[in-house]
Design an enzyme around this catalytic site. Sequence first.
Site, PDB file in Angstrom:
ATOM      1  NE  ARG A 111      17.651  40.917  69.547  1.00 14.08           N
ATOM      2  CZ  ARG A 111      18.957  40.858  69.441  1.00 14.08           C
ATOM      3  NH1 ARG A 111      19.542  41.140  68.287  1.00 14.08           N
ATOM      4  NH2 ARG A 111      19.702  40.495  70.474  1.00 14.08           N
ATOM      5  CG  HIS A 121      18.178  45.447  70.715  1.00 19.18           C
ATOM      6  ND1 HIS A 121      17.480  45.622  71.891  1.00 19.18           N
ATOM      7  CD2 HIS A 121      18.901  44.312  70.870  1.00 19.18           C
ATOM      8  CE1 HIS A 121      17.775  44.622  72.717  1.00 19.18           C
ATOM      9  NE2 HIS A 121      18.635  43.811  72.119  1.00 19.18           N
ATOM     10  NE  ARG A 147      21.948  39.801  65.093  1.00 18.35           N
ATOM     11  CZ  ARG A 147      22.239  39.928  66.394  1.00 18.35           C
ATOM     12  NH1 ARG A 147      22.728  38.896  67.056  1.00 18.35           N
ATOM     13  NH2 ARG A 147      22.054  41.068  67.021  1.00 18.35           N
ATOM     14  CG  HIS A 158      21.225  45.503  67.826  1.00 25.42           C
ATOM     15  ND1 HIS A 158      22.208  46.034  68.655  1.00 25.42           N
ATOM     16  CD2 HIS A 158      21.229  44.160  68.055  1.00 25.42           C
ATOM     17  CE1 HIS A 158      22.773  45.059  69.344  1.00 25.42           C
ATOM     18  NE2 HIS A 158      22.217  43.908  68.996  1.00 25.42           N
TER      19      HIS A 158
END
Length: 405
Positions: A167, A122, A261, A226
């Site tokens: 991300r 993250h 993700r 993360h």
Amino acid sequence: SWRLGLEAAHRRNRIVHATGDGTGREIMRALIAAVRRTPSITLLEGVEARRLIVEDNAVRGVLAANASGALTIATNRVVIATGGIGGLFADSTNPGGCFGQGLALAAHAGAKLSDIEFVQFHPTAFDGPSRPMPLLTEAIRGDGAVLIDETGERFMADQPGAELAPRDIVARAVWRHRAAGHRTFLDARQHPGAEFAQRYPVISAFCKMAGIDPAHDPIPIRPAVHYHMGGITVDGFGRSTVQGLWACGEAARTGLHGANRLASNSLMEAIVCARWVAESIESVSAGPRAMLRDDAMPQASDPSAVRPILTQGLGVLRDRDGIARAIRSLYPLACGHSAASDAALVGLMVAVAAIRREESRGGHFRSDFPHIAASAVPSSLTRADALAAARDIVESTPFARSALS
């Protein structure tokens, strides 16, 4: 209160937020309450699963421990829903006690793991001494906050999507800017500005404890581990390659998240796939189970020896030399019987998968192979595969043969 938020790589506000930044807390509150009022659930607190008992590639029980000692839970149906592997790294938004124990259980049982090289960093963890690192949710950038350095330069402004790029792109940009000698900040002074504390009460509280008022001060940030896109290989019903073993949530590799993700999709996966697992288990009748056994109890796991190895070798930017160094350090730990062994095994499997993937894709970025390969190559391996591959790498190192003999 509920509202829809915009997060990275999303085209519209589609993520439901409860009490601003308290969505996770609200989910846990409702789940815990539901478990406690369900008569058919026996809740064992303070019990840690150490090994699965497997015979003929089928689950027969769980070897566990509590404050009183070892106990055997006889069952032919086990679900692993233990979360991710962030606790294997020094800098993570995950609880320190969440370091891949479920993957270790599955690996020792002989199950396949897939895509475990794909670790999501993250880009906006709070840059301070607290561990786990407090997360500055992407919804803040969805509300208009921007990334700046100590000079006030908005260093993501010329990138497609800017601060709301995927991300992995944002995390690498922040990482490189810091490597160039800059400090990095999330600037929410204009947006959401004076409404920050109302919209994000939890984040506002920990910022103020650190002497920062987000309405008036830039917030120091850095990338941190993360989420883990890989995990235990499962089919559409959550079944692993070991009979009687299911997995769901972050511990499972369903394939839904690919290599990177999309923000908040993990919550939807956990809800939907958990239901599929429950329905699958209902269709399986009780079968052979382990009798009470006096198996040797593995030590309680301690990942502290593994954290610096993975942090250095399996970070935001990777290369073969760094991954190989990690493998050489992890291999003897994974082969041993110390408190670090299970954590080292999971780390070793991640490293072997990472060194095999000679491309950059999503959360896996190789500076020596910076481009995406022409076609995606699925990765899966067992504990035996990983140990054999790691031994080859270790034995190819000068003087390693005498050390292993």
